[in-house]
Design a protein around this motif. Structure first.
Motif, PDB file in Angstrom:
ATOM      1  N   LEU A 137       0.831  -1.211   0.000  1.00  0.00           N
ATOM      2  CA  LEU A 137       0.000   0.000   0.000  1.00  0.00           C
ATOM      3  C   LEU A 137       0.861   1.255   0.000  1.00  0.00           C
ATOM      4  O   LEU A 137       0.431   2.316  -0.468  1.00  0.00           O
ATOM      5  CB  LEU A 137      -0.945   0.005   1.204  1.00  0.00           C
ATOM      6  N   ASN A 138       2.068   1.138   0.530  1.00  0.00           N
ATOM      7  CA  ASN A 138       3.024   2.253   0.510  1.00  0.00           C
ATOM      8  C   ASN A 138       3.946   2.176  -0.713  1.00  0.00           C
ATOM      9  O   ASN A 138       5.006   2.795  -0.752  1.00  0.00           O
ATOM     10  CB  ASN A 138       3.863   2.247   1.786  1.00  0.00           C
ATOM     11  N   HIS A 139       3.514   1.406  -1.695  1.00  0.00           N
ATOM     12  CA  HIS A 139       4.197   1.256  -2.976  1.00  0.00           C
ATOM     13  C   HIS A 139       5.551   0.559  -2.857  1.00  0.00           C
ATOM     14  O   HIS A 139       6.449   0.784  -3.664  1.00  0.00           O
ATOM     15  CB  HIS A 139       4.360   2.613  -3.677  1.00  0.00           C
ATOM     16  N   ASP A 140       5.685  -0.303  -1.874  1.00  0.00           N
ATOM     17  CA  ASP A 140       6.865  -1.147  -1.734  1.00  0.00           C
ATOM     18  C   ASP A 140       6.429  -2.577  -2.019  1.00  0.00           C
ATOM     19  O   ASP A 140       5.929  -3.274  -1.143  1.00  0.00           O
ATOM     20  CB  ASP A 140       7.438  -1.016  -0.318  1.00  0.00           C
ATOM     21  N   PHE A 141       6.585  -3.000  -3.273  1.00  0.00           N
ATOM     22  CA  PHE A 141       6.106  -4.328  -3.663  1.00  0.00           C
ATOM     23  C   PHE A 141       7.208  -5.191  -4.269  1.00  0.00           C
ATOM     24  O   PHE A 141       6.940  -6.184  -4.948  1.00  0.00           O
ATOM     25  CB  PHE A 141       4.935  -4.207  -4.648  1.00  0.00           C
ATOM     26  N   HIS A 190       9.845  -4.237 -10.733  1.00  0.00           N
ATOM     27  CA  HIS A 190       8.936  -3.089 -10.720  1.00  0.00           C
ATOM     28  C   HIS A 190       7.963  -3.154 -11.906  1.00  0.00           C
ATOM     29  O   HIS A 190       7.715  -2.179 -12.602  1.00  0.00           O
ATOM     30  CB  HIS A 190       9.719  -1.774 -10.752  1.00  0.00           C
ATOM     31  N   SER A 191       7.397  -4.331 -12.107  1.00  0.00           N
ATOM     32  CA  SER A 191       6.485  -4.557 -13.230  1.00  0.00           C
ATOM     33  C   SER A 191       5.042  -4.658 -12.754  1.00  0.00           C
ATOM     34  O   SER A 191       4.756  -4.734 -11.555  1.00  0.00           O
ATOM     35  CB  SER A 191       6.858  -5.853 -13.948  1.00  0.00           C
ATOM     36  N   LEU A 216      -6.946   9.146 -15.738  1.00  0.00           N
ATOM     37  CA  LEU A 216      -6.217   7.916 -16.025  1.00  0.00           C
ATOM     38  C   LEU A 216      -4.781   8.052 -15.508  1.00  0.00           C
ATOM     39  O   LEU A 216      -4.072   8.997 -15.853  1.00  0.00           O
ATOM     40  CB  LEU A 216      -6.212   7.668 -17.532  1.00  0.00           C
ATOM     41  N   GLY A 217      -4.360   7.124 -14.656  1.00  0.00           N
ATOM     42  CA  GLY A 217      -3.035   7.188 -14.060  1.00  0.00           C
ATOM     43  C   GLY A 217      -2.267   5.893 -14.249  1.00  0.00           C
ATOM     44  O   GLY A 217      -2.833   4.843 -14.570  1.00  0.00           O
ATOM     45  N   HIS A 218      -0.967   5.959 -14.033  1.00  0.00           N
ATOM     46  CA  HIS A 218      -0.105   4.783 -14.157  1.00  0.00           C
ATOM     47  C   HIS A 218      -0.045   4.064 -12.812  1.00  0.00           C
ATOM     48  O   HIS A 218       0.401   4.626 -11.815  1.00  0.00           O
ATOM     49  CB  HIS A 218       1.302   5.196 -14.587  1.00  0.00           C
ATOM     50  N   PRO A 219      -0.485   2.792 -12.762  1.00  0.00           N
ATOM     51  CA  PRO A 219      -0.542   2.085 -11.474  1.00  0.00           C
ATOM     52  C   PRO A 219       0.810   1.849 -10.827  1.00  0.00           C
ATOM     53  O   PRO A 219       0.884   1.672  -9.607  1.00  0.00           O
ATOM     54  CB  PRO A 219      -1.217   0.755 -11.826  1.00  0.00           C
ATOM     55  N   LEU A 220       1.887   1.846 -11.613  1.00  0.00           N
ATOM     56  CA  LEU A 220       3.204   1.565 -11.042  1.00  0.00           C
ATOM     57  C   LEU A 220       3.883   2.816 -10.498  1.00  0.00           C
ATOM     58  O   LEU A 220       4.990   2.728  -9.962  1.00  0.00           O
ATOM     59  CB  LEU A 220       4.106   0.901 -12.089  1.00  0.00           C
ATOM     60  N   LEU A 221       3.239   3.965 -10.635  1.00  0.00           N
ATOM     61  CA  LEU A 221       3.742   5.182 -10.019  1.00  0.00           C
ATOM     62  C   LEU A 221       3.119   5.344  -8.646  1.00  0.00           C
ATOM     63  O   LEU A 221       1.944   5.030  -8.439  1.00  0.00           O
ATOM     64  CB  LEU A 221       3.427   6.402 -10.884  1.00  0.00           C
ATOM     65  N   SER A 222       3.885   5.833  -7.703  1.00  0.00           N
ATOM     66  CA  SER A 222       3.376   6.025  -6.351  1.00  0.00           C
ATOM     67  C   SER A 222       2.190   6.985  -6.366  1.00  0.00           C
ATOM     68  O   SER A 222       2.228   8.020  -7.046  1.00  0.00           O
ATOM     69  CB  SER A 222       4.484   6.590  -5.457  1.00  0.00           C
ATOM     70  N   PRO A 223       1.110   6.652  -5.655  1.00  0.00           N
ATOM     71  CA  PRO A 223      -0.055   7.549  -5.633  1.00  0.00           C
ATOM     72  C   PRO A 223       0.295   8.965  -5.207  1.00  0.00           C
ATOM     73  O   PRO A 223      -0.346   9.925  -5.658  1.00  0.00           O
ATOM     74  CB  PRO A 223      -0.985   6.872  -4.617  1.00  0.00           C
ATOM     75  N   ALA A 224       1.305   9.101  -4.363  1.00  0.00           N
ATOM     76  CA  ALA A 224       1.671  10.446  -3.886  1.00  0.00           C
ATOM     77  C   ALA A 224       2.178  11.322  -5.020  1.00  0.00           C
ATOM     78  O   ALA A 224       1.983  12.542  -5.008  1.00  0.00           O
ATOM     79  CB  ALA A 224       2.743  10.324  -2.794  1.00  0.00           C
ATOM     80  N   GLY A 225       2.851  10.729  -6.011  1.00  0.00           N
ATOM     81  CA  GLY A 225       3.393  11.520  -7.110  1.00  0.00           C
ATOM     82  C   GLY A 225       2.724  11.258  -8.435  1.00  0.00           C
ATOM     83  O   GLY A 225       3.183  11.746  -9.472  1.00  0.00           O
ATOM     84  N   THR A 283      -9.222  -0.653 -13.290  1.00  0.00           N
ATOM     85  CA  THR A 283      -8.218   0.204 -13.916  1.00  0.00           C
ATOM     86  C   THR A 283      -7.917   1.397 -13.027  1.00  0.00           C
ATOM     87  O   THR A 283      -8.753   1.820 -12.227  1.00  0.00           O
ATOM     88  CB  THR A 283      -8.693   0.698 -15.287  1.00  0.00           C
ATOM     89  N   CYS A 284      -6.718   1.943 -13.197  1.00  0.00           N
ATOM     90  CA  CYS A 284      -6.288   3.095 -12.398  1.00  0.00           C
ATOM     91  C   CYS A 284      -6.896   4.357 -13.013  1.00  0.00           C
ATOM     92  O   CYS A 284      -6.222   5.133 -13.706  1.00  0.00           O
ATOM     93  CB  CYS A 284      -4.763   3.161 -12.382  1.00  0.00           C
ATOM     94  N   SER A 285      -8.185   4.548 -12.789  1.00  0.00           N
ATOM     95  CA  SER A 285      -8.917   5.673 -13.362  1.00  0.00           C
ATOM     96  C   SER A 285     -10.209   5.890 -12.588  1.00  0.00           C
ATOM     97  O   SER A 285     -10.632   5.023 -11.813  1.00  0.00           O
ATOM     98  CB  SER A 285      -9.246   5.406 -14.837  1.00  0.00           C
TER      99      SER A 285
END
Length: 593
Positions: free
Chosen positions: A97-101, A127-128, A384-393, A438-440
C-alpha cells in the motif's frame, strides 16, 4: 469494513499476538510432554515386569492418549506457524500500500520481447505490473495470471473475473488464509505439466500374469524367508524370490520412467488438496465438488509411497513385495477413476489462485474502476493514471478519442512525460482486458489489442541494428492493423529514430497516413514538430497534444499534464548545459526564440 491499511494493520497485530501465544504454549507443553513420556515409559516397564498382561492392557489404553497429545502439541506449533505467516502476509500488503512491492515474485520468466506489448509496458520483471499484482501461491496460478496479462480474456471471462473478483475483494481475510495455506509451496510448473502428461499414459501393470505376481509376491517372499531361516537349505527357499526378480527385471526401465512423471508431486498435491478444500468454502459457482480433497490426498499418499524408491534399502521392499509395482498399480487405479476430473480440479485451483491476485488488487484500491465496454469505436478515460507510479506523485490525465482510424500525436520536450503517458494508456487497457479494475475514475472503450514500439533494440545474435529491429516491429504492427479480425490500439514512441531527420520525417508521415487508411488507432509520441502539420490537412484524423515544461534559468518544472496543441517549450539545451556541455548563450536564445 475498515480501510485496507487499517485491515492489514489489525490483522498483523492480531496474528502476531496469536503466534506468540501459540509458541509459548507449545514450548511449555514440550517440557510437560517430556516428563509425561518418561513417566509413561517407567510405568510400562514396571507393569510389564510385574504382570505382562497388566502392562499390555496399560499400553493399549494409554497409547491412543499419547498419540492424541502429540498431535495436539504439533497442532499448536502449526497454528503458531500459520499465524506468523499470516502476519507476514498482512505486513507485506501494508508495504505494498506504501508502494513497496519488490518482495513479490516478478514473473520475469514469462517475458517475451517479441510480444506485442509485454516489454514496452513493463508487464514482467522488476517493478512490473505482474510484480505489483501477483499474489499467487502455485505455479499453475502464476502461469494463469501471466496469461491474463499477456492475452486478456473473452467478454465472458472478463465479466466472470469482475464478478468473482468483487466477491473475493470483500473477503480479504479469506484471501490471506488461502495464501497462508500455499505459502512457500516451492511449486514448479514442470511438475504440474508432467502430472498432466501422466494422466494420458496407459496403465503400467495390466496383464493377468503380472497381476497374479503382484498378489502372490509378498506371500512367496515371506515363505522364502521362513524356509531359509528355519528349514533350509537357503538356496531352495530363495526360489520363492524368483517371480519378484523376474518382474523387477522386466520392469527395470519402466518403473523409473513412470516414476519420473509423478516425482516430487506428493507433497505438492497434499497442499493442493488443502487449497481446494479452502476453495470449497466459497459460495455459489466457485464451490468445488465433494470428494476432491480426499481424492487428491489419496493420490498424494500413493505418489509419496512410490518416492520410497529413493531409500537406499528399497531393494528389500522390492524383493519382499514388489513395492514400486504395487504402488504403480494403485496409481493406475486412481488414474482410471479420476482421469477426467483431475484437470478440472487443477484448472479451478489455477483460476482461483489468479483470482486472489485480482481480488487483492480490488481490495487494496477501492477507488479504481472497472472498464465500461461498448461496441462504439471510442476510448474515453477520466483521471487515467499509471498504477506503477506512487499515488503520492501520480499525475492523471483525461483521454477522449475515436478508435476507427484516429491518432493522437503527442509532442513534448525531454522528460515531459510522453513515454509515461503512452505506458499509462497501454497498461490500463491490459488491466481492462484482464477483467481487472483500472487506475482511473472512468474508462469506456471497446475491446482493443495493444501493440507498442517503444524499446526496440539491436540484436547481435541476428546481426540486427536497432533501426532494422524497429522496422520489423512496425511491419508487425501494420500487419496487425490490417487484420480485419483485430481492433488494434498502437503506442509508438519516437518512430524511426535510428535514421536521419529527413528520412525520419518522410517515413513517419507515410506511416501515419497508412495506419489511418487501415483504420488503426493509437497514440504517437514524437519530438518531430513538423508532423503536427498533419492535423491541418483536409479530412485529417490526427489530433495534436502536448506535454510542456517550464524553464526558469537552469530550473525545470514538469506538470506531466496533457494539453491540446503543439509543444511550445524545449529543454534539451538546458539539460545539456546542466550536464556540463558548453553551449553558447546565443545558441540557447536562438533555440528558445
Amino acid at each position: 469494513m475498515p480501510s485496507p491499511s487499517e485491515f492489514y494493520r489489525q490483522t498483523f497485530q492480531e496474528q502476531t499476538s496469536l503466534a506468540e501465544k501459540y509458541t509459548q504454549r507449545y514450548e511449555r507443553l514440550a517440557l510437560v510432554r517430556l516428563v509425561v513420556f518418561i513417566g509413561w515409559l517407567a510405568a510400562v516397564i514396571v507393569l510389564i515386569t510385574t504382570n505382562f498382561f497388566w502392562g499390555l492392557g496399560f499400553l493399549i489404553l494409554t497409547v491412543p492418549v499419547l498419540v492424541w497429545g502429540v498431535r495436539h502439541h504439533l497442532a499448536l506449533r502449526r497454528a503458531g506457524e500459520d499465524a506468523s505467516i499470516l502476519a507476514g502476509l498482512a505486513d507485506g500488503e501494508s508495504r505494498a500500500l506504501n508502494h513497496d512491492f519488490g518482495h513479490f515474485e516478478d514473473g520475469k520468466a514469462f517475458l517475451n520481447s517479441a510480444h506485442p506489448y509485454a516489454l514496452d509496458l513493463d508487464i514482467f520483471g522488476r517493478h512490473s505490473l505482474f510484480q505489483y499484482v501477483n499474489r499467487t501461491v502455485t505455479a499453475p496460478g502464476q502461469a494463469r495470471l501471466a496469461e491474463h496479462l499477456l492475452s486478456g480474456l473473452t467478454e465472458e471471462g472478463r465479466a466472470r473475473t469482475q464478478v468473482q473478483g468483487k466477491v473475493l475483494g470483500d473477503m480479504p481475510d479469506w484471501c490471506l488464509r488461502f495464501r497462508t495455506i500455499g505459502h512457500e509451496l516451492n511449486d514448479d510448473i514442470r511438475h504440474f505439466e508432467r502430472l498432466l502428461t501422466w494422466l494420458d499414459r496407459p496403465a503400467v501393470v495390466s496383464g493377468r500374469w503380472e497381476s497374479l505376481a503382484l498378489l502372490l509376491a509378498p506371500f512367496l517372499s515371506l515363505a522364502s524367508l521362513v524356509y531359509m531361516l528355519f528349514v533350509g537349505p537357503w538356496y531352495v527357499g530363495a526360489l520363492g524370490l524368483v517371480p519378484a526378480i523376474l518382474m523387477l527385471r522386466k520392469y527395470k526401465e519402466i518403473i523409473p520412467r513412470e516414476h519420473a512423471y509423478t516425482a516430487e508431486m506428493g507433497t505438492l498435491l497434499s497442499r493442493y488438496a488443502a487449497l481446494l478444500e479452502h476453495i470449497s468454502t466459497l459460495p455459489g459457482e466457485q464451490r468445488v465438488g465433494e470428494g476432491v480433497s480426499p481424492a487428491l490426498r489419496t493420490l498424494s499418499y500413493r505418489i509419496s509411497q512410490l518416492d520410497v524408491r529413493y531409500n537406499p534399502f528399497v531393494m528389500l521392499l522390492e524383493l519382499g513385495g514388489l513395492w514400486s509395482l504395487q504402488w504403480l498399480r494403485k496409481l493406475d487405479v486412481w488414474r482410471a477413476e479420476y482421469r477426467e476430473e483431475l484437470p478440472r480440479w487443477l484448472d479451478t485451483l489455477a483460476e482461483t489462485d489468479a483470482l486472489v491476485s485480482w481480488a487483492t488488487l480490488r481490495h487494496n484500491h477501492p477507488g479504481w474502476t472497472d472498464a465500461e465496454w461498448t461496441e462504439d469505436p471510442i476510448f474515453e478515460a477520466r483521471s487515467l493514471g499509471h498504477p506503477l507510479l506512487s499515488p503520492a506523485g501520480r499525475v492523471t490525465n483525461d483521454l477522449s478519442m475515436r478508435t476507427d482510424g484516429h491518432i493522437h500525436l503527442v509532442t513534448g520536450s525531454n522528460m515531459a512525460g510522453k513515454s509515461t503517458w503512452l505506458r499509462t494508456v497501454g497498461i490500463n487497457i491490459v488491466l481492462a482486458n484482464a477483467g481487472a479494475p483500472t487506475c482511473s475514475l472512468h474508462l469506456r472503450l471497446r475491446p482493443l489489442q495493444v501493440w507498442t514500439s517503444m524499446r526496440t533494440q539491436d540484436d547481435l545474435s541476428e546481426s540486427t541494428s536497432s533501426f532494422y529491429a524497429e522496422l520489423k516491429r512496425l511491419k508487425a504492427i501494420i500487419g496487425a492493423v490490417s487484420d480485419p479480425d483485430q481492433q488494434v490500439f498502437f503506442l509508438l514512441d519516437e518512430i524511426l529514430k535510428g535514421t536521419n531527420s529527413r528520412d525520419r520525417h518522410t517515413g513517419s508521415r507515410a506511416l501515419i497516413r497508412q495506419l489511418i487508411r487501415e483504420r488503426g488507432a493509437g497514440i504517437i509520441a514524437t519530438h518531430d514538430l513538423e508532423l503536427a502539420a498533419l492535423e491541418n490537412e483536409p479530412g485529417s484524423r490526427v489530433e495534436n497534444y502536448a506535454m510542456e515544461v517550464q524553464t526558469d534559468g537552469d530550473q525545470l518544472t514538469f506538470d506531466y499534464k496533457l494539453h491540446p496543441g503543439v509543444c511550445q517549450s524545449f529543454n534539451a539545451t538546458a539539460l545539456m548545459a546542466r550536464m556540463g556541455i558548453d553551449i553558447p548563450e546565443e545558441e540557447i536564445r536562438l533555440r528558445h526564440d
